[in-house]
Design a protein around this motif. Sequence first.
Motif, PDB file in Angstrom:
ATOM      1  N   TYR A  55       0.846  -1.206   0.000  1.00  0.00           N
ATOM      2  CA  TYR A  55       0.000   0.000   0.000  1.00  0.00           C
ATOM      3  C   TYR A  55       0.876   1.249   0.000  1.00  0.00           C
ATOM      4  N   ASN A  56       1.875   1.270   0.884  1.00  0.00           N
ATOM      5  CA  ASN A  56       2.754   2.439   0.966  1.00  0.00           C
ATOM      6  C   ASN A  56       3.537   2.647  -0.325  1.00  0.00           C
ATOM      7  N   MET A  57       4.011   1.550  -0.924  1.00  0.00           N
ATOM      8  CA  MET A  57       4.772   1.660  -2.167  1.00  0.00           C
ATOM      9  C   MET A  57       3.882   2.174  -3.308  1.00  0.00           C
ATOM     10  N   CYS A  58       2.687   1.597  -3.425  1.00  0.00           N
ATOM     11  CA  CYS A  58       1.773   2.017  -4.496  1.00  0.00           C
ATOM     12  C   CYS A  58       1.285   3.445  -4.273  1.00  0.00           C
ATOM     13  N   LYS A  59       1.051   3.790  -3.012  1.00  0.00           N
ATOM     14  CA  LYS A  59       0.619   5.156  -2.704  1.00  0.00           C
ATOM     15  C   LYS A  59       1.700   6.153  -3.086  1.00  0.00           C
ATOM     16  N   SER A  60       2.959   5.799  -2.858  1.00  0.00           N
ATOM     17  CA  SER A  60       4.058   6.702  -3.212  1.00  0.00           C
ATOM     18  C   SER A  60       4.107   6.935  -4.715  1.00  0.00           C
ATOM     19  N   ILE A  61       3.770   5.900  -5.490  1.00  0.00           N
ATOM     20  CA  ILE A  61       3.744   6.039  -6.952  1.00  0.00           C
ATOM     21  C   ILE A  61       2.665   7.037  -7.363  1.00  0.00           C
ATOM     22  N   MET A  62       1.447   6.853  -6.828  1.00  0.00           N
ATOM     23  CA  MET A  62       0.339   7.730  -7.201  1.00  0.00           C
ATOM     24  C   MET A  62       0.611   9.177  -6.774  1.00  0.00           C
ATOM     25  N   ASN A  63       1.130   9.342  -5.555  1.00  0.00           N
ATOM     26  CA  ASN A  63       1.425  10.695  -5.074  1.00  0.00           C
ATOM     27  C   ASN A  63       2.511  11.357  -5.910  1.00  0.00           C
ATOM     28  N   ALA A  64       3.523  10.584  -6.288  1.00  0.00           N
ATOM     29  CA  ALA A  64       4.627  11.136  -7.077  1.00  0.00           C
ATOM     30  C   ALA A  64       4.149  11.646  -8.434  1.00  0.00           C
TER      31      ALA A  64
END
Length: 216
Positions: A82-91
């Motif tokens: 979740y944290n890894m995928c969230k970082s992608i979307m936020n970036a």
Amino acid sequence: GLSMGAGVTISRYFGAGDYGHVSKAIHTDVMLGLLSGTVLTVVGVLLTPTFLRWMGTAPEVLPDAIAYFRYYFIGVLAVVMYNMCKSIMNALGDSKRPLYYLIISSLTNIVLDLLFIVHLMKKGTIYQLKPKELRIDGEMLGQIVRYGLPSGVQNSVIGFANVIVQSNINSFGKVAMAAYGAYSKLEGFAFLPVTSFTMALTTFVGQNLGAGQYKR
């Protein structure tokens, strides 16, 4: 820390319009999450009794504590992803979809990863996730670790300090342990605004650095 490092790396390449490196960074990020999440899960499940005994957990609550923490560690891979995928979307400037996914996950926790994976595998997007391209790219890994390691070390120091405090509180029995647990939940809410603004600022600065918009 690694998810923040990935966010910085991806946002800079996205801001620069270098979509080839964006794709490499995304696939490295996801692969790193899968590997680290799996290791954390296995180590956590196996060593839970040892960790709790080191912390001086009261014998009368030890069986339930072991069961609780093992269930928690079984879910660590989902939390990491979740944290890894969230970082992608936020970036990439999309902070709304992770919020929607998190709201849905509160009701249907088990499908959270599936929602991210389905969205990331959507064809025709620069962030499309292709399973056959999942690999660790040395250059991307170096940047993710370089940007994320300071944050990871900082959070680890805080985490270890909390473990020491918890170990001392455990010596006062289960009532004190429960009280400290309730306090920790409230403290978490207090830090959420700071964490959220930090994530938004990281993305904003990273994209503008990549685009050469230094004044912004």
